[in-house]
Write a protein that holds these residues in place. Structure first.
Motif, PDB file in Angstrom:
ATOM      1  N   THR A  12      48.889  21.148  90.892  1.00  0.00           N
ATOM      2  CA  THR A  12      48.987  20.051  92.008  1.00  0.00           C
ATOM      3  C   THR A  12      50.141  20.782  92.984  1.00  0.00           C
ATOM      4  OG1 THR A  12      51.285  19.377  90.567  1.00  0.00           O
ATOM      5  CG2 THR A  12      48.990  18.421  90.174  1.00  0.00           C
ATOM      6  N   LEU A  14      53.061  19.763  93.692  1.00  0.00           N
ATOM      7  CA  LEU A  14      54.336  19.465  92.989  1.00  0.00           C
ATOM      8  C   LEU A  14      54.537  20.962  92.153  1.00  0.00           C
ATOM      9  CD1 LEU A  14      57.240  18.659  92.364  1.00  0.00           C
ATOM     10  CD2 LEU A  14      56.037  17.268  90.305  1.00  0.00           C
ATOM     11  N   LYS A  17      54.616  24.215  94.471  1.00  0.00           N
ATOM     12  CA  LYS A  17      56.350  24.011  95.010  1.00  0.00           C
ATOM     13  C   LYS A  17      57.304  24.682  93.872  1.00  0.00           C
ATOM     14  CE  LYS A  17      59.948  21.306  96.994  1.00  0.00           C
ATOM     15  NZ  LYS A  17      60.441  19.882  97.304  1.00  0.00           N
ATOM     16  N   LEU A  18      57.146  24.154  92.487  1.00  0.00           N
ATOM     17  CA  LEU A  18      58.219  24.550  91.598  1.00  0.00           C
ATOM     18  C   LEU A  18      58.123  25.885  91.288  1.00  0.00           C
ATOM     19  CD1 LEU A  18      58.290  21.434  89.602  1.00  0.00           C
ATOM     20  CD2 LEU A  18      60.121  22.096  91.154  1.00  0.00           C
ATOM     21  N   GLY A  30      64.005  20.656  88.618  1.00  0.00           N
ATOM     22  CA  GLY A  30      62.314  20.848  88.500  1.00  0.00           C
ATOM     23  C   GLY A  30      61.527  21.234  87.205  1.00  0.00           C
ATOM     24  N   GLU A  33      60.075  18.270  85.248  1.00  0.00           N
ATOM     25  CA  GLU A  33      58.845  17.667  86.100  1.00  0.00           C
ATOM     26  C   GLU A  33      57.654  18.698  85.813  1.00  0.00           C
ATOM     27  OE1 GLU A  33      61.644  17.812  87.321  1.00  0.00           O
ATOM     28  OE2 GLU A  33      62.409  15.832  87.990  1.00  0.00           O
ATOM     29  N   LEU A  34      58.104  19.993  85.870  1.00  0.00           N
ATOM     30  CA  LEU A  34      56.795  21.002  85.752  1.00  0.00           C
ATOM     31  C   LEU A  34      56.572  20.865  84.449  1.00  0.00           C
ATOM     32  CD1 LEU A  34      55.274  23.331  86.800  1.00  0.00           C
ATOM     33  CD2 LEU A  34      56.931  24.913  86.053  1.00  0.00           C
TER      34      LEU A  34
END
Length: 276
Positions: A12, A14, A17-18, A30, A33-34
């Motif tokens: 995704t 997100l 980005k991470l 992060g 979330e990852l």
């Protein structure tokens, strides 16, 4: 990679980005979330969208894996599959944990892993989160321990760090598995490696149950050249053995034949005693 070969896994925005972050990811930067997105997706791998060899590994179809290696149709064993770049040994481990009902001939995950490793499959291929097969194997309570011992016997590193800076002992700790920690320590696990959050296992292991609280001091003392606690059921002071022994109520990792011996030993023991 075609959509038909993605196993239903998708990186995704997100995640992208991470994953682009240099170094390790802290929980508050992060990491949480990852982990959440990664775990949610790998719990719902779609067999119908896996390429044949990856599916055979995931399902534990040792005959199919062996046949593909033998006739040259298998991909490079040091390669990866799916957008998450899962190594073939990791696919075997994940399948053993997640697959409830597979195709005919499936379910032979230990045999499949041994077949792959015997033919040169590297045990430590990192995925997008830098997680290896051994790390996947150690973070689930009901993983077959033979998978862990097989990986270690073929050179899997217990000190490899994932994107969160964690090694395999962290997974074993979260599962309260003293047996797994014992296997990792026997293979040279370093308890002083700090995670991205700045925590090292040696500082907190006493909080994860009596099994781990007993196993770790044994190895620490052995590595220091001292007798490991509780290797024999004898008093730490007078070496007397008897059926009924008292243990230190704080660390649960050392034995005494009487309260008198325990009191005599306290000045020596208190520097090593850590509450479990």
């Amino acid at each position: 990679m075609s959509t038909a070969d993605d196993a239903g896994l998708q990186i995704t925005p997100l995640m992208q980005k991470l994953l682009a972050t240099d170094g390790f990811l802290r929980t508050d930067n992060g990491g949480y979330e990852l982990r959440a997105v990664y775990n949610e997706q790998t719990l719902h791998i779609k067999l119908s969208r896996m390429e044949p060899f990856a599916l055979a590994c995931y399902a534990g179809m040792v005959s199919e894996v062996s046949k593909a290696i033998g006739n040259g149709s298998a991909p490079r064993l040091d390669g990866t599959a799916t957008p998450f770049r899962l190594g073939y040994a990791a696919l075997v481990v994940l399948g053993s944990q997640r697959l409830e009902e597979g195709p005919p001939g499936s379910g032979y995950h230990v045999e499949t892993l041994k077949c792959l490793l015997a033919h040169g499959c590297p045990p430590d291929v990192p995925d997008i989160c830098r997680c290896t097969a051994l790390q996947h194997a150690c973070m689930i309570t009901f993983t077959n321990p033979t998978l862990i011992s097989t990986l270690l016997a073929h050179g899997a590193s217990p000190n490899h760090q994932d994107i969160y800076g964690r090694t395999s002992v962290w997974g074993a700790m979260m599962c309260f598995s003293g047996k797994t920690v014992d296997m990792l320590m026997a293979s040279g696990a370093d308890l002083g490696i700090r995670t991205a959050d700045g925590i090292e296992f040696s500082e907190i292991y006493t909080s994860y149950g009596p099994d781990i609280a007993a196993v770790v001091p044994k190895w620490l003392r052995a590595r220091a050249g001292k007798m490991a606690p509780r290797e024999t059921r004898e008093c730490a002071v007078c070496s007397k053995t008897q059926e009924s022994m008292k243990q230190c109520s704080r660390c649960h990792s050392i034995l005494y034949c009487s309260l008198e011996c325990q009191r005599l030993h306290w000045q020596t023991h208190k520097s090593l005693c850590q509450a479990f």
